[in-house]
Write a protein that holds these residues in place. Structure first.
Motif, PDB file in Angstrom:
ATOM      1  N   LEU A 142      40.907  38.922  50.862  1.00 22.85           N
ATOM      2  CA  LEU A 142      41.696  38.615  49.667  1.00 22.85           C
ATOM      3  C   LEU A 142      42.818  39.631  49.484  1.00 22.85           C
ATOM      4  CD1 LEU A 142      42.310  37.119  47.046  1.00 22.85           C
ATOM      5  CD2 LEU A 142      40.489  38.458  45.943  1.00 22.85           C
ATOM      6  N   SER A 143      42.497  40.915  49.563  1.00 20.50           N
ATOM      7  CA  SER A 143      43.537  41.936  49.386  1.00 20.50           C
ATOM      8  C   SER A 143      44.623  41.828  50.448  1.00 20.50           C
ATOM      9  CB  SER A 143      42.916  43.338  49.414  1.00 20.50           C
ATOM     10  OG  SER A 143      42.285  43.638  48.186  1.00 20.50           O
ATOM     11  N   GLU A 144      44.215  41.601  51.694  1.00 17.76           N
ATOM     12  CA  GLU A 144      45.196  41.472  52.768  1.00 17.76           C
ATOM     13  C   GLU A 144      46.090  40.256  52.537  1.00 17.76           C
ATOM     14  OE1 GLU A 144      45.842  43.542  55.104  1.00 17.76           O
ATOM     15  OE2 GLU A 144      44.051  44.735  55.512  1.00 17.76           O
ATOM     16  N   ARG A 145      45.502  39.157  52.150  1.00 15.02           N
ATOM     17  CA  ARG A 145      46.281  37.927  51.939  1.00 15.02           C
ATOM     18  C   ARG A 145      47.208  38.072  50.744  1.00 15.02           C
ATOM     19  NH1 ARG A 145      49.403  34.289  53.594  1.00 15.02           N
ATOM     20  NH2 ARG A 145      49.081  32.144  52.888  1.00 15.02           N
ATOM     21  N   LEU A 146      46.729  38.694  49.682  1.00 16.71           N
ATOM     22  CA  LEU A 146      47.587  38.927  48.519  1.00 16.71           C
ATOM     23  C   LEU A 146      48.838  39.710  48.917  1.00 16.71           C
ATOM     24  CD1 LEU A 146      44.892  39.900  45.856  1.00 16.71           C
ATOM     25  CD2 LEU A 146      46.391  37.903  45.728  1.00 16.71           C
ATOM     26  N   PHE A 147      48.642  40.778  49.673  1.00 20.25           N
ATOM     27  CA  PHE A 147      49.784  41.609  50.035  1.00 20.25           C
ATOM     28  C   PHE A 147      50.739  40.865  50.953  1.00 20.25           C
ATOM     29  CE2 PHE A 147      51.968  45.285  51.990  1.00 20.25           C
ATOM     30  CZ  PHE A 147      52.400  45.891  50.821  1.00 20.25           C
ATOM     31  N   GLU A 148      50.202  40.000  51.821  1.00 18.96           N
ATOM     32  CA  GLU A 148      51.053  39.204  52.702  1.00 18.96           C
ATOM     33  C   GLU A 148      52.038  38.348  51.913  1.00 18.96           C
ATOM     34  OE1 GLU A 148      48.504  36.824  55.100  1.00 18.96           O
ATOM     35  OE2 GLU A 148      47.817  38.500  56.344  1.00 18.96           O
ATOM     36  N   VAL A 149      51.633  37.870  50.735  1.00 17.52           N
ATOM     37  CA  VAL A 149      52.514  37.004  49.944  1.00 17.52           C
ATOM     38  C   VAL A 149      53.191  37.765  48.805  1.00 17.52           C
ATOM     39  CG1 VAL A 149      51.193  34.967  50.575  1.00 17.52           C
ATOM     40  CG2 VAL A 149      50.657  36.141  48.426  1.00 17.52           C
ATOM     41  N   GLY A 150      53.148  39.095  48.866  1.00 15.82           N
ATOM     42  CA  GLY A 150      53.926  39.900  47.922  1.00 15.82           C
ATOM     43  C   GLY A 150      53.258  40.200  46.602  1.00 15.82           C
ATOM     44  N   ILE A 151      51.934  40.134  46.563  1.00 13.68           N
ATOM     45  CA  ILE A 151      51.185  40.428  45.333  1.00 13.68           C
ATOM     46  C   ILE A 151      50.366  41.686  45.561  1.00 13.68           C
ATOM     47  CG2 ILE A 151      49.539  39.559  43.636  1.00 13.68           C
ATOM     48  CD1 ILE A 151      50.058  36.739  44.770  1.00 13.68           C
ATOM     49  N   LEU A 152      50.409  42.617  44.622  1.00 12.29           N
ATOM     50  CA  LEU A 152      49.639  43.844  44.749  1.00 12.29           C
ATOM     51  C   LEU A 152      48.287  43.681  44.055  1.00 12.29           C
ATOM     52  CD1 LEU A 152      50.102  46.692  45.966  1.00 12.29           C
ATOM     53  CD2 LEU A 152      50.622  47.470  43.639  1.00 12.29           C
ATOM     54  N   PRO A 153      47.177  43.939  44.757  1.00 13.28           N
ATOM     55  CA  PRO A 153      45.872  43.911  44.095  1.00 13.28           C
ATOM     56  C   PRO A 153      45.843  44.936  42.951  1.00 13.28           C
ATOM     57  CG  PRO A 153      45.606  43.936  46.484  1.00 13.28           C
ATOM     58  CD  PRO A 153      47.065  44.192  46.207  1.00 13.28           C
ATOM     59  N   TYR A 154      45.329  44.518  41.799  1.00 12.83           N
ATOM     60  CA  TYR A 154      45.421  45.330  40.579  1.00 12.83           C
ATOM     61  C   TYR A 154      44.036  45.616  40.029  1.00 12.83           C
ATOM     62  CZ  TYR A 154      46.798  46.157  35.617  1.00 12.83           C
ATOM     63  OH  TYR A 154      46.957  46.641  34.353  1.00 12.83           O
ATOM     64  N   TYR A 155      43.359  44.599  39.507  1.00 14.65           N
ATOM     65  CA  TYR A 155      42.027  44.774  38.953  1.00 14.65           C
ATOM     66  C   TYR A 155      41.024  43.876  39.656  1.00 14.65           C
ATOM     67  CZ  TYR A 155      43.322  47.376  34.662  1.00 14.65           C
ATOM     68  OH  TYR A 155      43.738  48.321  33.741  1.00 14.65           O
ATOM     69  N   LEU A 156      39.812  44.383  39.811  1.00 17.64           N
ATOM     70  CA  LEU A 156      38.643  43.578  40.132  1.00 17.64           C
ATOM     71  C   LEU A 156      37.695  43.757  38.958  1.00 17.64           C
ATOM     72  CD1 LEU A 156      36.913  41.833  42.046  1.00 17.64           C
ATOM     73  CD2 LEU A 156      36.095  43.971  43.099  1.00 17.64           C
ATOM     74  N   HIS A 157      37.609  42.734  38.122  1.00 18.51           N
ATOM     75  CA  HIS A 157      36.777  42.809  36.923  1.00 18.51           C
ATOM     76  C   HIS A 157      35.338  42.431  37.239  1.00 18.51           C
ATOM     77  CE1 HIS A 157      39.897  43.040  33.685  1.00 18.51           C
ATOM     78  NE2 HIS A 157      40.651  42.485  34.621  1.00 18.51           N
ATOM     79  N   VAL A 158      34.390  43.199  36.709  1.00 19.21           N
ATOM     80  CA  VAL A 158      33.043  42.652  36.660  1.00 19.21           C
ATOM     81  C   VAL A 158      33.042  41.590  35.562  1.00 19.21           C
ATOM     82  CG1 VAL A 158      31.900  44.689  37.587  1.00 19.21           C
ATOM     83  CG2 VAL A 158      32.266  44.517  35.103  1.00 19.21           C
TER      84      VAL A 158
END
Length: 356
Positions: A290-306
């Motif tokens: 998920l993090s790798e794919r997000l960055f590929e499309v220009g989105i920075l991983p921010y929060y992972l909420h429980v």
């Protein structure tokens, strides 16, 4: 118990190819560039959802029970990414109602973040010192089964233009506020003319610096990112930040990637927040992809909420200790800038609480 509806479903499902693995096929109307038409065409009952995806009729009674508590809503653009006939598909599990939603579980309540204590005006939530949240729309494009606002009193928090004026006065008088956040529901379910008007009024408040939008619509209906939206986002003097909500890499298809490129072209900073969900993304491999794919499309991983402990969603819960272990392992797989922050929102605290 198998109902008459289930029998009809079973008959229709017999027509499907047993080897099908793709999601539902889109009709010409569903492929329309008109996001509002796509919103209107969303699947809104469990029978239609099961029929479209060729699910075993045995799922229908439980889906009907969950639907009675929190209605089904799934746009076809999202439906098309769900594997046909697979009840364990991670996208399906986010939207398929279950009988377990009726379970009463200690600690899981209707208002898990105690937002009722922080609503000084209709449609305004003021929990944190320098930012406020505006309920810009009571509607969502998709009803996620784990939604922490599934019991929110939207009827009491859908301001008229006159009520928005009193909210703007509230913001003008508190110079410590430097950020306004459009939320909902989903703020992008509102027409652009309404959002543009509100953004313009906010930009007239000198001490406001940023406009943030929390939205899932560009993910579930990528055509929502159209010229009208891009025009008002690009026109505001406020720095614009969009926090999208993506829980699994399979949610990001080429249409979503193209929508994100359009947003970046309008100068919007893109962040993502996910929810850690049992049976959907509670493993290191999925979170890393998920993090790798997000960055590929220009989105920075921010929060992972429980999971916020909302009534009806306890079956998605991952205990904090397990979440911490997952994230510690994930850290060995990802560069630091790809690591989302594992957090819990605790009512009354001044900010999100980091867990790892």
């Amino acid at each position: 118990m198998i109902t008459r509806t289930s029998i009809a479903l079973q008959s229709e499902n017999a027509e499907h190819d047993d080897g099908a693995s793709k999601g539902a096929t889109l009709t010409p109307r569903q492929r329309s560039q008109d996001w509002q038409a796509q919103l209107s065409d969303a699947v809104r009952d469990p029978y239609a959802l099961c029929r479209h995806l060729g699910l075993d009729p045995a799922w229908l009674p439980g889906a009907e029970e969950g639907h009675a508590l929190f209605p089904v809503r799934v746009p076809h653009a999202y439906l098309s990414r769900i594997r046909h006939g697979d009840p364990d598909d991670p996208l399906l599990r986010q939207v398929l109602p279950l009988e377990r939603e009726s379970d009463s579980v200690a600690g899981f309540v209707s208002d898990p973040l105690e937002e009722a204590e922080h609503r000084p005006r209709p449609g305004l939530i003021h929990k944190y010192r320098n930012r406020v949240l505006l309920i810009a729309s009571p509607a969502c494009a998709i009803n996620c089964r784990y939604c922490f606002r599934r019991h929110f009193p939207y009827a009491e928090n859908s301001p008229s233009r006159g009520q928005w004026e009193t909210t703007l006065d509230y913001l003008r008088q508190d110079t410590s506020i430097n950020e306004a956040i459009f939320s909902g529901g989903d703020p992008l379910a509102s027409p652009d003319r309404r959002l543009a008007w509100l953004a313009e009024r906010l930009a007239d408040i000198p001490h406001l610096k940023r406009l943030r939008l929390h939205t899932r619509l560009p993910v579930v209906i990528p055509d929502r990112v159209d010229g009208a939206l891009l025009d008002w986002l690009a026109a505001t003097r406020l720095q614009t930040v969009m926090v999208v909500h993506i829980n699994h890499p399979n949610e990001i298809d080429t249409h979503v990637a193209e929508a994100m490129a359009r947003l970046r072209g309008a100068g919007v900073t893109l962040l993502n927040q996910s929810v850690l969900l049992r049976g959907i993304n509670d493993d290191v491999e999925t979170l890393a992809r998920l993090s790798e794919r997000l960055f590929e499309v220009g989105i920075l991983p921010y929060y992972l909420h429980v999971l916020d402990p909302v009534e009806g969603a306890a079956h998605f819960d991952v205990p904090d200790a397990e979440a911490v272990t997952l994230v510690e392992t994930l850290r060995t797989r990802l560069a630091g800038f790809l690591m989302p922050r594992l957090v819990r929102e605790i009512p009354g605290e001044a900010s999100k609480t980091p867990l790892a």
